[in-house]
Design a protein around this motif. Sequence first.
Motif, short mmCIF file in Angstrom:
data_model
loop_
_atom_site.label_atom_id
_atom_site.label_comp_id
_atom_site.label_asym_id
_atom_site.label_seq_id
_atom_site.Cartn_x
_atom_site.Cartn_y
_atom_site.Cartn_z
N THR A 59 0.88 -1.20 -0.02
CA THR A 59 -0.05 -0.14 0.05
C THR A 59 0.88 1.51 0.16
N HIS A 80 -6.92 -4.72 -5.99
CA HIS A 80 -6.91 -4.44 -4.56
C HIS A 80 -7.27 -2.96 -4.30
N SER A 87 -6.10 -0.92 -2.75
CA SER A 87 -4.69 -0.02 -2.51
C SER A 87 -3.97 0.23 -3.93
N ASN A 95 -5.76 -11.10 -5.55
CA ASN A 95 -5.72 -11.70 -4.14
C ASN A 95 -7.41 -12.20 -4.05
N ASP A 117 1.72 -4.65 -8.79
CA ASP A 117 1.29 -4.80 -7.46
C ASP A 117 1.70 -6.47 -7.36
N GLN A 120 0.66 -10.63 -4.13
CA GLN A 120 0.12 -11.99 -4.20
C GLN A 120 1.00 -12.92 -5.10
N SER A 130 4.78 -7.05 -0.30
CA SER A 130 4.52 -6.68 1.49
C SER A 130 5.27 -8.03 1.88
N HIS A 139 4.67 -9.42 4.82
CA HIS A 139 3.82 -10.37 5.70
C HIS A 139 2.93 -11.39 4.83
N LYS A 140 2.95 -11.30 3.45
CA LYS A 140 2.44 -12.31 2.72
C LYS A 140 3.57 -13.29 2.17
N1 PMP Z 1 -2.32 -5.65 -3.25
C1 PMP Z 1 -2.72 -7.08 -3.14
C2 PMP Z 1 -2.95 -7.54 -4.43
C3 PMP Z 1 -3.08 -7.66 -1.76
O1 PMP Z 1 -3.33 -8.86 -1.94
C4 PMP Z 1 -2.85 -6.72 -0.66
C5 PMP Z 1 -2.97 -7.18 0.52
N2 PMP Z 1 -4.28 -8.11 0.96
C6 PMP Z 1 -2.27 -5.36 -1.05
C7 PMP Z 1 -2.03 -5.01 -2.23
C8 PMP Z 1 -2.23 -4.66 0.08
O2 PMP Z 1 -1.13 -4.97 0.78
P1 PMP Z 1 -0.82 -4.44 2.20
O3 PMP Z 1 -1.99 -4.23 3.08
O4 PMP Z 1 0.40 -5.26 2.79
O5 PMP Z 1 -0.08 -2.96 2.03
#
Ligand code: PMP
Length: 407
Positions: A96, A124, A126, A176, A201, A204, A224, A226-227
């Motif tokens: 994000t 997403h 974001s 996602n 992005d 995923q 990110s 954490h994924k």
């Molecule tokens: N883009 C995609 C495709 C995502 O799956 C996610 C998290 N669900 C995000 C962006 C946002 O990631 P974050 O919340 O770690 O910034």
Amino acid sequence: EAPLDVARLREEFPVLQRKVHGKALVYLDNAATSQTPQPVIDVFSDYYGRYNANIHRGLHTLADEATAAFEGTRKTVRGFLNAPDARQIIFTRGTTEAINLVANSWGRANLAPGDEVLVSMLEHHSNIVPWQLLAREIGFTLKVVPVDADGALDQVAYLELLNERTRLVAVNHVSNAFGTVNPVADMAVAAHRAGALILVDGAQAVPHQAVDVQAIDADFYAFSGHKVYGPTGVGVLYGKRELLEAMPPWQGGGEMIRTVSFDGSTFAEIPHKFEAGTPAIAEVIALGRALEWVQSIGLGAIGQWEQELLRQATRDISKIDGLRILGTAPHKAGVLSFVVDGAHSQDIGLLIDQLGVAIRTGHHCAQPLLNHFGVDATCRASFAAYNTREEVDIFIAALNRVIGMLR
Ligand code: PMP
């Protein structure tokens, strides 16, 4: 690459030993956040127990060690993405923030009224909202690449939407919500031919396949921690060097300057120009450890195993009466999104949790996509390296039981 030794790999994840409501945890919410292996968890006690210090400015031993570990991660990420140079790796709070950085720095400097930015129906929030906020301010036009019935992007429509006013294509590598894998390398060729840049992005994508930003020819690529078996609070923006060098800073403060006076300030070179303030040092170092862990397991093997789990789950879930899978494109990551006649997604999620199974329910931060398919929520099971065939069986059995209770 050797196939996965899933039983051995599971032992590295303490959380997988725990029980939920007295049942063994079956964690199938990996697209939201993946679990963390012990070597990554250990980074935190090691960092805070041995060498916690602010980076870059200190001349003492702890600051040197922290700086070396932090900058070492930049090199690890460079290798992980096959970026040409570690200076092209910017640490952010996550995908994000990486997208917001591009919108606020590159976007503000380069977009004008009459320009067009292309996002896709699969995005997403974001990768939608930052562009909407900026469009409202600047007055450029946001256009949307539509999806086919199977959840793949309509590539013909994409080519038709590209034109000489298109400045940027902002698209995810993997959705996602549905798991659709988008042909981003081909989309990059078309974007560049139209004179546009492409931001990918990759939130995923990086947990499931090896990513080469040069092969994709991405101008920007975001993900990110954490994924991808790392911690929250840290992510990455990769950018092409000449773009990053030409972009103005976004956030101002310490770390990102060369000189400051009240007549004006000069800014540091990349990457530090974009890293104002004290970063999440332990998180960055832990992200590096997570990427090393993933590479030691092998992304080819991880992706193959997740595909097996997806095939098994898709086959077995399709036997359930009145269940509809959303997202059936031929090229998918390990994500299974579905709705069930006569059973609300929310209720399924709550009840199946009682049986120890963690899945996601809701709009998955992709409201435009779900609305397009006529639903406001789905259930989503998503797989990681440590999931097993037995867990898929438990999930399907639990789902059958829950649906029986709700109907
Ligand atoms: N883009 C995609 C495709 C995502 O799956 C996610 C998290 N669900 C995000 C962006 C946002 O990631 P974050 O919340 O770690 O910034």
